[in-house]
Design an enzyme around this catalytic site. Structure first.
Site, PDB file in Angstrom:
ATOM      1  N   CYS A  75       1.484  -7.660  -7.378  1.00 13.04           N
ATOM      2  CA  CYS A  75       2.187  -8.274  -6.251  1.00 13.04           C
ATOM      3  C   CYS A  75       2.632  -9.678  -6.658  1.00 13.04           C
ATOM      4  CB  CYS A  75       1.257  -8.345  -5.046  1.00 13.04           C
ATOM      5  SG  CYS A  75       1.945  -9.245  -3.653  1.00 13.04           S
ATOM      6  N   CYS A 114       0.714 -12.384  -4.297  1.00 11.66           N
ATOM      7  CA  CYS A 114      -0.721 -12.695  -4.350  1.00 11.66           C
ATOM      8  C   CYS A 114      -1.391 -12.289  -5.655  1.00 11.66           C
ATOM      9  CB  CYS A 114      -1.464 -12.053  -3.179  1.00 11.66           C
ATOM     10  SG  CYS A 114      -1.777 -10.287  -3.389  1.00 11.66           S
ATOM     11  N   CYS A 148       1.887  -4.871   0.492  1.00 13.66           N
ATOM     12  CA  CYS A 148       0.674  -5.165  -0.269  1.00 13.66           C
ATOM     13  C   CYS A 148      -0.523  -5.159   0.682  1.00 13.66           C
ATOM     14  CB  CYS A 148       0.819  -6.523  -0.937  1.00 13.66           C
ATOM     15  SG  CYS A 148      -0.689  -7.127  -1.722  1.00 13.66           S
ATOM     16  N   CYS A 173      -2.153  -9.002   0.817  1.00 16.91           N
ATOM     17  CA  CYS A 173      -1.512 -10.172   1.443  1.00 16.91           C
ATOM     18  C   CYS A 173      -0.451  -9.795   2.470  1.00 16.91           C
ATOM     19  CB  CYS A 173      -0.920 -11.089   0.377  1.00 16.91           C
ATOM     20  SG  CYS A 173       0.584 -10.461  -0.389  1.00 16.91           S
ATOM     21  N   CYS A 224       9.847   3.024  -3.521  1.00 14.02           N
ATOM     22  CA  CYS A 224      11.082   2.318  -3.878  1.00 14.02           C
ATOM     23  C   CYS A 224      10.817   0.831  -3.651  1.00 14.02           C
ATOM     24  CB  CYS A 224      12.203   2.837  -2.992  1.00 14.02           C
ATOM     25  SG  CYS A 224      13.792   2.099  -3.308  1.00 14.02           S
TER      26      CYS A 224
HETATM   27 ZN   LIG Z   1       0.071  -9.233  -2.292  1.00 17.43          ZN
END
Ligand SMILES: [Zn+2]
Length: 140
Positions: free
Chosen positions: A56, A59, A104, A107, A128
């Site tokens: 991510c 984060c 995510c 976060c 996607c």
């Molecule tokens: Zn994250």
């Protein structure tokens, strides 16, 4: 696969938009924190084949292993699986369509959408994902 599921778990997550803006570029903020979408074929990872793990960008949590990345010809990086427990799915009825948004799990930042039933891979699933939402850490 290792079980240290939160590399960056010790780092404090931003709480406010101002804190997120300080951490992210304006384009990253628009996609990750405002559920924006980058233009197709423009992202840095559309055609990437490099082995590694995608984290991510907001984060640092691990999200996708490069072994699940495939050529979807849709203009965005596509994965037929996420690392278990790292991605949450949310119904999205914006733009007059019914889609499933992915975020995510750590976060709550926007990643993209997930589509099923397209028969592109044996897992029949396409995550996607915006390149701006992820960062590749190449394997050694
Ligand atoms: Zn994250």
């Amino acid at each position: 696969m290792t079980e240290d599921k939160n590399d960056a778990a010790t780092a404090e997550l931003p709480r406010t938009d101002d804190e997120w803006r300080a951490r992210l570029s304006p384009a990253e903020f628009r996609v990750l924190r405002r559920a924006g979408t980058e233009a197709p074929w423009t992202g840095e990872y559309v055609n990437t084949k490099t082995p590694g793990v995608y984290h991510c960008r907001a984060c640092g949590a691990k999200l996708f292993d490069s072994v699940t990345k495939f050529d979807s010809h849709c203009g965005w990086p596509s994965f037929d699986d996420a690392i278990p427990g790292t991605v949450v799915e949310i119904e999205d009825r914006s733009l007059g369509m019914s889609r499933t948004e992915i975020r995510c799990a750590r976060c709550d930042s926007h990643l993209g959408h997930v589509f099923r039933g397209e028969r592109m891979t044996p897992k029949d699933t396409r995550h996607c994902v915006n390149s701006l939402s992820i960062r590749l850490t190449p394997s050694e």
